[in-house]
Motif scaffolding. Structure first.
Motif, short mmCIF file in Angstrom:
data_model
loop_
_atom_site.label_atom_id
_atom_site.label_comp_id
_atom_site.label_asym_id
_atom_site.label_seq_id
_atom_site.Cartn_x
_atom_site.Cartn_y
_atom_site.Cartn_z
N LEU A 27 0.89 -1.15 0.03
CA LEU A 27 -0.01 0.18 -0.05
C LEU A 27 0.89 1.11 -0.10
O LEU A 27 1.76 1.54 0.94
CB LEU A 27 -0.76 0.04 1.25
N ASP A 28 0.77 2.07 -0.90
CA ASP A 28 1.50 3.37 -1.25
C ASP A 28 0.82 4.43 -0.13
O ASP A 28 0.11 4.27 0.29
CB ASP A 28 1.82 3.82 -2.63
N LYS A 29 1.77 5.38 0.05
CA LYS A 29 1.43 6.49 0.69
C LYS A 29 -0.04 7.37 0.20
O LYS A 29 -1.10 7.51 1.19
CB LYS A 29 2.31 7.57 0.94
N ASN A 30 -0.29 7.32 -0.87
CA ASN A 30 -1.65 7.94 -1.46
C ASN A 30 -2.85 6.93 -1.24
O ASN A 30 -3.73 7.36 -0.57
CB ASN A 30 -1.57 8.22 -2.86
N GLY A 31 -2.41 5.57 -1.37
CA GLY A 31 -3.65 4.63 -0.94
C GLY A 31 -3.96 4.69 0.46
O GLY A 31 -5.06 4.37 0.82
N PHE A 32 -2.71 4.55 1.47
CA PHE A 32 -3.07 4.71 2.70
C PHE A 32 -3.71 5.93 3.05
O PHE A 32 -4.93 5.84 3.78
CB PHE A 32 -1.77 4.59 3.37
N LEU A 33 -3.62 7.15 2.50
CA LEU A 33 -4.27 8.27 2.84
C LEU A 33 -5.66 8.24 2.70
O LEU A 33 -6.68 8.82 3.35
CB LEU A 33 -3.39 9.51 2.31
N LYS A 34 -5.98 7.77 1.43
CA LYS A 34 -7.26 7.57 0.94
C LYS A 34 -8.18 6.65 1.88
O LYS A 34 -9.13 6.89 2.00
CB LYS A 34 -7.23 7.15 -0.57
N MET A 35 -7.48 5.61 2.23
CA MET A 35 -8.12 4.74 3.16
C MET A 35 -8.48 5.20 4.54
O MET A 35 -9.31 4.99 5.17
CB MET A 35 -7.19 3.42 3.25
N LEU A 36 -7.50 6.17 4.98
CA LEU A 36 -7.48 6.53 6.20
C LEU A 36 -8.70 7.75 6.12
O LEU A 36 -9.55 7.89 7.22
CB LEU A 36 -6.10 7.32 6.61
N THR A 37 -8.65 8.52 5.08
CA THR A 37 -9.82 9.40 4.93
C THR A 37 -11.32 8.87 4.89
O THR A 37 -11.93 9.35 5.67
CB THR A 37 -9.43 10.28 3.61
#
Length: 138
Positions: A27-37
């Motif tokens: 999971l890259d940082k963008n995917g992680f941030l989308k998931m967290l959001t």
């Protein structure tokens, strides 16, 4: 006796087609941030979520990203150093162990920097010598 013919115009759902798609298991940082959001947007407002946990997770992801960037820079610098060291051997006499197991000496004529595995020397007309196998440099 009846004969059967092949089935024509068959449809296969794209989900079942085998292709060159290799699913990513990271999971890259963008995917992680989308998931967290999405998780924050869809959380239950009545449950007591600790906001510090989110900030700690984001902080850890930032640290990992910076370490990854540092590692990539180190790899690049190492490759540049290897290229520089190899080119500094041009005109020098080197020795290495040949394919027959006997020592070979000669002057470095050229350096090939286009290889994916690092620079390769041309010693006395013999190309493709790995600089890491050199035994002496004069």
């Amino acid at each position: 006796m009846s004969s059967t013919s092949g089935i024509d115009n068959t449809y296969t759902n794209p989900a079942y087609q085998v292709g060159d798609k290799t699913p990513s298991s990271s999971l890259d940082k963008n995917g992680f941030l989308k998931m967290l959001t999405e998780q924050i947007k869809n959380q239950d407002p009545t449950s007591g979520q600790d906001p510090n946990q989110y900030f700690q997770t984001i902080s850890q992801m930032t640290t990992v990203e910076q370490l990854t960037n540092l590692a990539q820079q180190s790899v690049t610098q190492l490759a540049q150093a290897a290229n520089s060291n190899a080119t500094s051997l041009i005109g020098r006499t080197v020795s290495y162990i040949g394919k027959d197991g006997l020592p070979v000496s000669g002057v470095v004529d050229a350096v090939d920097l286009t290889g994916k595995t690092g620079p390769r020397l041309s010693v006395a007309g013999v190309a493709g010598i790995d600089p890491t196998v050199l035994t002496t440099v004069k």
